[in-house]
Scaffold this motif. Structure first.
Motif, mmCIF file in Angstrom:
data_model
loop_
_atom_site.group_PDB
_atom_site.id
_atom_site.type_symbol
_atom_site.label_atom_id
_atom_site.label_comp_id
_atom_site.label_asym_id
_atom_site.label_seq_id
_atom_site.Cartn_x
_atom_site.Cartn_y
_atom_site.Cartn_z
ATOM 1 N N LYS A 9 -0.501 -1.989 0.447
ATOM 2 C CA LYS A 9 -0.620 -0.864 -0.477
ATOM 3 C C LYS A 9 0.344 0.257 -0.117
ATOM 4 O O LYS A 9 0.854 0.974 -0.981
ATOM 5 N N MET A 10 0.651 0.390 1.147
ATOM 6 C CA MET A 10 1.473 1.503 1.609
ATOM 7 C C MET A 10 2.970 1.224 1.525
ATOM 8 O O MET A 10 3.779 2.137 1.647
ATOM 9 N N THR A 11 3.336 -0.028 1.318
ATOM 10 C CA THR A 11 4.760 -0.350 1.332
ATOM 11 C C THR A 11 5.240 -0.782 -0.032
ATOM 12 O O THR A 11 4.495 -1.368 -0.800
ATOM 13 N N SER A 12 6.484 -0.479 -0.348
ATOM 14 C CA SER A 12 7.080 -0.928 -1.598
ATOM 15 C C SER A 12 7.809 -2.252 -1.429
ATOM 16 O O SER A 12 8.330 -2.803 -2.390
ATOM 17 N N VAL A 13 7.875 -2.755 -0.208
ATOM 18 C CA VAL A 13 8.569 -4.016 0.070
ATOM 19 C C VAL A 13 7.587 -5.162 -0.104
ATOM 20 O O VAL A 13 6.499 -5.151 0.457
ATOM 21 N N LEU A 14 7.959 -6.135 -0.897
ATOM 22 C CA LEU A 14 7.077 -7.268 -1.118
ATOM 23 C C LEU A 14 6.934 -8.087 0.160
ATOM 24 O O LEU A 14 7.926 -8.349 0.843
ATOM 25 N N PRO A 15 5.738 -8.505 0.496
ATOM 26 C CA PRO A 15 5.536 -9.306 1.704
ATOM 27 C C PRO A 15 6.074 -10.715 1.538
ATOM 28 O O PRO A 15 5.634 -11.458 0.680
ATOM 29 N N ARG A 16 7.045 -11.079 2.347
ATOM 30 C CA ARG A 16 7.693 -12.375 2.223
ATOM 31 C C ARG A 16 7.306 -13.345 3.336
ATOM 32 O O ARG A 16 7.471 -14.549 3.191
ATOM 33 N N THR A 17 6.810 -12.817 4.443
ATOM 34 C CA THR A 17 6.630 -13.675 5.610
ATOM 35 C C THR A 17 5.180 -14.015 5.895
ATOM 36 O O THR A 17 4.911 -14.888 6.705
ATOM 37 N N GLN A 18 4.265 -13.348 5.243
ATOM 38 C CA GLN A 18 2.853 -13.554 5.534
ATOM 39 C C GLN A 18 2.106 -13.904 4.253
ATOM 40 O O GLN A 18 2.256 -13.240 3.227
ATOM 41 N N PRO A 19 1.283 -14.954 4.257
ATOM 42 C CA PRO A 19 0.514 -15.319 3.061
ATOM 43 C C PRO A 19 -0.416 -14.184 2.628
ATOM 44 O O PRO A 19 -0.944 -13.444 3.460
ATOM 45 N N VAL A 20 -0.598 -14.054 1.334
ATOM 46 C CA VAL A 20 -1.414 -12.994 0.759
ATOM 47 C C VAL A 20 -2.576 -13.624 0.007
ATOM 48 O O VAL A 20 -2.377 -14.523 -0.804
ATOM 49 N N THR A 21 -3.785 -13.165 0.267
ATOM 50 C CA THR A 21 -4.940 -13.672 -0.463
ATOM 51 C C THR A 21 -5.026 -13.005 -1.834
ATOM 52 O O THR A 21 -4.374 -11.980 -2.093
ATOM 53 N N PHE A 22 -5.836 -13.575 -2.700
ATOM 54 C CA PHE A 22 -6.033 -12.977 -4.017
ATOM 55 C C PHE A 22 -6.590 -11.566 -3.892
ATOM 56 O O PHE A 22 -6.147 -10.641 -4.585
ATOM 57 N N GLU A 23 -7.568 -11.366 -3.027
ATOM 58 C CA GLU A 23 -8.164 -10.049 -2.850
ATOM 59 C C GLU A 23 -7.123 -9.023 -2.404
ATOM 60 O O GLU A 23 -7.088 -7.887 -2.891
ATOM 61 N N GLU A 24 -6.276 -9.399 -1.470
ATOM 62 C CA GLU A 24 -5.216 -8.500 -1.010
ATOM 63 C C GLU A 24 -4.239 -8.201 -2.141
ATOM 64 O O GLU A 24 -3.766 -7.075 -2.297
ATOM 65 N N PHE A 25 -3.939 -9.216 -2.926
ATOM 66 C CA PHE A 25 -2.991 -9.060 -4.027
ATOM 67 C C PHE A 25 -3.485 -8.048 -5.055
ATOM 68 O O PHE A 25 -2.751 -7.135 -5.452
ATOM 69 N N VAL A 26 -4.728 -8.186 -5.508
ATOM 70 C CA VAL A 26 -5.225 -7.282 -6.548
ATOM 71 C C VAL A 26 -5.396 -5.858 -6.019
ATOM 72 O O VAL A 26 -5.289 -4.890 -6.785
ATOM 73 N N GLN A 27 -5.644 -5.710 -4.724
ATOM 74 C CA GLN A 27 -5.744 -4.370 -4.154
ATOM 75 C C GLN A 27 -4.367 -3.716 -4.011
ATOM 76 O O GLN A 27 -4.242 -2.492 -4.116
ATOM 77 N N TRP A 28 -3.350 -4.551 -3.798
ATOM 78 C CA TRP A 28 -1.998 -4.019 -3.618
ATOM 79 C C TRP A 28 -1.242 -3.818 -4.929
ATOM 80 O O TRP A 28 -0.463 -2.887 -5.067
ATOM 81 N N LYS A 29 -1.478 -4.657 -5.914
ATOM 82 C CA LYS A 29 -0.622 -4.748 -7.097
ATOM 83 C C LYS A 29 -0.447 -3.409 -7.798
ATOM 84 O O LYS A 29 -1.417 -2.801 -8.256
ATOM 85 N N PRO A 30 0.801 -2.931 -7.927
ATOM 86 C CA PRO A 30 1.059 -1.681 -8.646
ATOM 87 C C PRO A 30 0.772 -1.856 -10.139
ATOM 88 O O PRO A 30 0.828 -2.956 -10.680
ATOM 89 N N GLU A 31 0.490 -0.749 -10.807
ATOM 90 C CA GLU A 31 0.176 -0.808 -12.226
ATOM 91 C C GLU A 31 1.411 -0.749 -13.111
ATOM 92 O O GLU A 31 1.334 -1.094 -14.291
ATOM 93 N N ASP A 32 2.540 -0.332 -12.561
ATOM 94 C CA ASP A 32 3.723 -0.112 -13.393
ATOM 95 C C ASP A 32 4.724 -1.258 -13.331
ATOM 96 O O ASP A 32 5.851 -1.131 -13.809
ATOM 97 N N GLN A 33 4.339 -2.377 -12.752
ATOM 98 C CA GLN A 33 5.244 -3.519 -12.668
ATOM 99 C C GLN A 33 4.411 -4.790 -12.714
ATOM 100 O O GLN A 33 3.299 -4.827 -12.207
#
Length: 218
Positions: A9-33
């Motif tokens: 949530k704090m970074t604008s860089v997409l995570p490329r090296t670590q798997p992301v769960t669905f829960e993490e994804f929906v909490q992180w996902k910006p609304e403007d993209q």
């Protein structure tokens, strides 16, 4: 929110090296993209072309007119996610027909605007852009697993593989219908009338969809 989700949530860089769960994804996902989650990998969806948007808008308008005419409890949902039951993926279809009367059975609807039940999704449409394999291979498999009754792939540029749309690679609309738990596909080109089990009285041919929004500037 766990530590990994907070970091996302704090970074604008997409995570490329670590798997992301669905829960993490929906909490992180910006609304403007627009983003999707593909098997624990966050995918930034490219800005669509004007033609892509013209086709998407045309289909949404025609389908909306049809379900309103039939007085069905449907809506066109633009920012809703679709999650397969057995994978850490989440998709944002170009056109998603939502059955409003089924939302009461959706466990992720109120907090995460996410659908997981086939009864909530009468029809989903993807307009093919650059990464055609996701639409033709990955999403076919996942939408079938969910049990979505009908899935359209609108390939207006003929980008799909030859084994999928033929050697000449013509503009093609592939309609996958769920029959006995498996998708059966029919394809439509040129002036062929679209056959939809969800909207059997819909009067559209393939060229009307491919030529949506075209303006004669001469």
């Amino acid at each position: 929110m766990n530590t990994h989700a907070k970091r996302l949530k704090m970074t604008s860089v997409l995570p490329r090296t670590q798997p992301v769960t669905f829960e993490e994804f929906v909490q992180w996902k910006p609304e403007d993209q627009r983003y999707e989650l593909h098997n624990q990998v966050i995918i930034e969806m490219p800005q669509p072309s004007g033609k892509h948007e013209e086709i998407t808008c045309f289909l949404a308008e025609r389908i909306t007119a049809e379900y309103l005419r039939l007085n069905l409890p449907y809506r066109i949902a633009k920012t809703v996610l679709v999650k397969p039951p057995k994978s850490e993926s989440a998709y944002s279809p170009d056109v998603l027909v939502l059955n409003h009367s089924s939302l009461i059975n959706e466990p992720l609807w109120k907090k995460q605007s996410t659908l997981t039940q086939a009864t909530s999704i009468p029809l989903v449409i993807e307009v093919v852009s650059t990464n055609w394999r996701v639409d033709y291979l990955t999403k076919v498999k996942d939408y079938e697993e969910i049990g979505i009754p009908e899935y359209w792939i609108v390939d207006y540029l003929g980008l799909g593989g030859r084994r999928l749309i033929g050697d000449a690679k013509p503009p093609t609309i592939s309609i996958y219908e769920l029959i006995d738990g498996e998708y059966q596909v029919r394809q439509f080109r040129d002036n062929e009338l679209i056959i939809s089990s969800t909207f059997p009285e819909l009067k559209l041919n393939a060229n009307q969809i491919f030529q949506a929004g075209e303006i004669n500037l001469t």
